[in-house]
Design an enzyme around this catalytic site. Structure first.
Site, short mmCIF file in Angstrom:
data_model
loop_
_atom_site.label_atom_id
_atom_site.label_comp_id
_atom_site.label_asym_id
_atom_site.label_seq_id
_atom_site.Cartn_x
_atom_site.Cartn_y
_atom_site.Cartn_z
N GLY A 41 0.77 -1.25 0.00
CA GLY A 41 0.00 0.00 0.00
C GLY A 41 0.80 1.29 0.00
N GLU A 96 3.62 4.25 6.25
CA GLU A 96 2.42 3.44 6.05
C GLU A 96 1.41 4.20 5.21
OE1 GLU A 96 0.93 0.70 6.43
OE2 GLU A 96 1.56 -0.40 8.22
N ASP A 97 0.55 3.46 4.54
CA ASP A 97 -0.56 4.08 3.84
C ASP A 97 -1.69 4.44 4.81
OD1 ASP A 97 -0.97 1.41 4.37
OD2 ASP A 97 -1.70 0.89 2.38
N ASP A 100 -5.38 1.49 10.78
CA ASP A 100 -6.77 1.21 11.11
C ASP A 100 -6.82 0.70 12.55
OD1 ASP A 100 -9.40 0.37 11.13
OD2 ASP A 100 -9.26 -0.94 9.41
N PHE A 149 -14.15 2.34 4.71
CA PHE A 149 -13.12 1.63 3.95
C PHE A 149 -12.75 2.45 2.72
CE2 PHE A 149 -11.44 -1.48 0.97
CZ PHE A 149 -10.55 -2.16 1.78
N ASP A 156 -5.92 -0.75 -1.80
CA ASP A 156 -6.69 -1.60 -2.71
C ASP A 156 -8.01 -2.07 -2.11
OD1 ASP A 156 -5.50 -3.48 -0.78
OD2 ASP A 156 -6.29 -5.02 -2.13
N ARG A 162 -5.55 0.57 -6.62
CA ARG A 162 -4.34 1.16 -6.04
C ARG A 162 -3.84 2.34 -6.86
NH1 ARG A 162 -2.24 -2.29 -2.04
NH2 ARG A 162 -2.49 -4.51 -2.39
#
Ligand code: 5GP
Length: 178
Positions: A41, A96-97, A100, A149, A156, A162
Site C-alpha cells: 500500500g 504506512e498508507d 486502522d 473503507f 486496494d 491502487r
C-alpha cells in the site's frame, strides 16, 4: 473509479505530503535517515513523500500481509519481504498508507525495535480515528479520517484501485462489481 466518491483529492494529498516532507527534513536535519515503506500500500506515498525530503536519506521496503478478510485485519501478520538493510543504530522512519486497528503496525514496530535502531518513528498518510485496538503513536499523520473503507493512492480493494491518484470511498455498487 465508478460509483465511488472522492474523499481526499490529488491536490490535497500533494499539498500535505509536501508539508510532511518539509517537517521530516527539519526534524532529522544533520542525520542520515532510513525510510522504510510498507508494501504494497505505501508505494505511492513513498514515491511522492520521498521527493519532498531534502536530507540524506536511504530507502528500504518491507512487505507484510495480515491474515483476515479483504476489509478487516486479524492482527496476525506475516512478513513476506524483510528489510535488506540492517537498522541497528540507525534512525528509521516507517511509512504506512493507513493505520486502522493499529495491529499490523504494532507488530512491525515490536519486530523492528528488537533490532535496536537509534530511533523509529511512523509516518502515515491516513489514520482512522478512534478505531485503534492498540495505542498508536504516529509522529507524522497526513489525514485523520472516519472508519469507512477507503481505496486509491496505493490502497486496494481485492488488489484493485491502487492506481487511483486520490483517496476514495467505494459504495456498495462498486464493491459488488469488483
Ligand atoms: P490495521 O488494522 O492493522 O491498522 O491495518 C492493516 C492493513 O489493513 C493496512 O495496512 C491496510 O493495508 C489495510 N486497511 C485498513 N484499513 C483499510 C482501508 O480503509 N482501505 C484499504 N484499502 N485497506 C485498509
Amino acid at each position: 473509479m465508478e460509483a465511488g466518491r472522492v474523499l481526499i483529492s490529488e491536490e490535497e494529498i500533494a499539498h500535505r505530503l509536501k508539508e510532511m516532507g518539509d517537517e521530516i527534513s527539519r526534524d532529522y536535519r544533520g542525520e542520515r535517515l532510513l525510510v522504510v515503506g510498507v508494501l504494497r500500500g505505501a508505494f505511492m506515498v513513498m514515491a511522492d513523500l520521498a521527493r519532498h525530503i531534502s536530507i540524506p536519506v536511504e530507502f528500504d521496503f518491507m512487505a507484510v500481509s495480515s491474515y483476515g478478510s479483504s476489509t478487516k485485519t486479524s492482527g496476525v501478520v506475516r512478513i513476506l519481504k524483510d528489510l535488506d538493510e540492517e537498522i541497528a543504530g540507525r534512525h528509521v522512519l516507517l511509512v504506512e498508507d493507513i493505520v486502522d486497528s493499529g495491529l499490523t503496525l504494532d507488530y512491525m514496530l515490536r519486530t523492528l525495535r528488537l533490532r535496536n535502531p537509534s530511533s523509529i518513528e511512523l509516518a502515515t498518510l491516513l489514520l482512522k480515528e478512534g478505531v485503534q485496538r492498540v495505542p498508536v503513536e504516529a509522529r507524522y499523520v497526513g489525514f485523520r479520517i472516519g472508519p469507512e473503507f477507503v481505496v486509491g493512492y496505493g490502497l486496494d480493494y481485492d488488489q484493485l484501485y491502487r492506481n487511483l491518484p486520490y483517496v476514495g470511498v467505494l459504495d456498495e455498487h462498486s464493491l459488488g462489481v469488483c
